[in-house]
Design an enzyme around this catalytic site. Structure first.
Site, PDB file in Angstrom:
ATOM      1  N   ARG A  58       9.192  -7.063  -1.162  1.00 28.01           N
ATOM      2  CA  ARG A  58       9.663  -7.719  -2.281  1.00 28.01           C
ATOM      3  C   ARG A  58      10.791  -7.202  -3.365  1.00 28.01           C
ATOM      4  O   ARG A  58      11.414  -7.972  -4.175  1.00 28.01           O
ATOM      5  CB  ARG A  58       8.441  -8.604  -3.078  1.00 28.01           C
ATOM      6  CG  ARG A  58       7.704  -9.477  -2.442  1.00 28.01           C
ATOM      7  CD  ARG A  58       6.685 -10.170  -2.941  1.00 28.01           C
ATOM      8  NE  ARG A  58       5.510  -9.221  -3.329  1.00 28.01           N
ATOM      9  CZ  ARG A  58       4.930  -8.991  -2.477  1.00 28.01           C
ATOM     10  NH1 ARG A  58       4.453  -9.395  -1.375  1.00 28.01           N
ATOM     11  NH2 ARG A  58       3.703  -7.973  -2.959  1.00 28.01           N
ATOM     12  N   GLU A  95      -3.026  -1.014  -5.204  1.00 30.46           N
ATOM     13  CA  GLU A  95      -4.023  -1.583  -6.074  1.00 30.46           C
ATOM     14  C   GLU A  95      -5.006  -2.114  -4.928  1.00 30.46           C
ATOM     15  O   GLU A  95      -6.141  -2.248  -5.019  1.00 30.46           O
ATOM     16  CB  GLU A  95      -3.477  -2.985  -6.636  1.00 30.46           C
ATOM     17  CG  GLU A  95      -4.619  -3.685  -7.725  1.00 30.46           C
ATOM     18  CD  GLU A  95      -4.027  -4.913  -8.498  1.00 30.46           C
ATOM     19  OE1 GLU A  95      -2.870  -5.278  -8.078  1.00 30.46           O
ATOM     20  OE2 GLU A  95      -4.813  -5.613  -9.083  1.00 30.46           O
TER      21      GLU A  95
END
Ligand code: AMP
Length: 170
Positions: A58, A95
């Site tokens: 992204r 994460e």
């Protein structure tokens, strides 16, 4: 502009417990994508930039737009196994999980000034690995620039010494 209203929260994606920050509503709005790219560009200020590094995948949306506006080159940092030529690798914690990022050896020349761009700064593992790759090639990181900074995850602590900018902070 109220960029927050163009970010969609998706619960439990890609894993239970993750609140995914989806930027596609911002991308599909003609005014929002324009304002977002202009603001990310304004963040760079008077810094000279030779290369804009975008992070798979992204980070590839705005990084080339920024490179175009800054008269700089664009460098893709990709997940393991995607770059065809000689490369450097760096592993990092995400994460959600771990991964390896790679950069072509000829992507950055010693002394070049580099803007790092990604969509989200979460725990900071990704951006830290990217900065290490840039520095291992002799590049100088002038700024790390994001759409979203999830400040409660304290990722900025891993980016000590690098100026951080983001359109939105949660
Ligand atoms: P981190 O290494 O933890 O800072 O994670 C940053 C990378 O993971 C970025 O490339 C993001 O695209 C992605 N990411 C991590 N957390 C999220 C989230 N909550 N929403 C969307 N993308 C995320």
């Amino acid at each position: 502009m109220d960029f927050d209203s163009y970010i969609r929260d998706v619960k439990d994606f890609p894993k239970p417990g993750i609140l995914f920050k989806d930027i596609t509503p911002l991308l599909q709005d003609a005014t929002a994508i324009k304002r977002a790219s202009e603001t990310l560009y304004d963040f760079v200020g008077n810094h000279e930039v030779d290369k804009v590094v975008g992070v798979d995948s992204r980070g590839f949306i705005f990084a080339p737009l920024l490179a175009y506006k800054l008269d700089a080159g664009f460098v893709p940092i990709r997940k393991k196994g995607k770059l065809p030529a000689d490369k450097l690798s760096e592993s990092y914690d995400l994460e959600y999980g771990t991964d390896t990022l790679e950069i072509h050896l000829d992507a950055i020349k010693p002394g070049e000034k580099v803007l790092v761009h990604d969509d989200v700064l979460a725990t900071g593992g990704t951006a830290e690995a990217v900065c290490r790759l840039v520095e291992n090639l002799g590049g100088l990181v002038v700024q790390c620039n994001f759409i979203i900074h999830l400040s409660f995850l304290q990722g900025e602590q891993k980016l000590n010494g690098y100026p951080i900018k983001s359109l939105l902070t949660y």
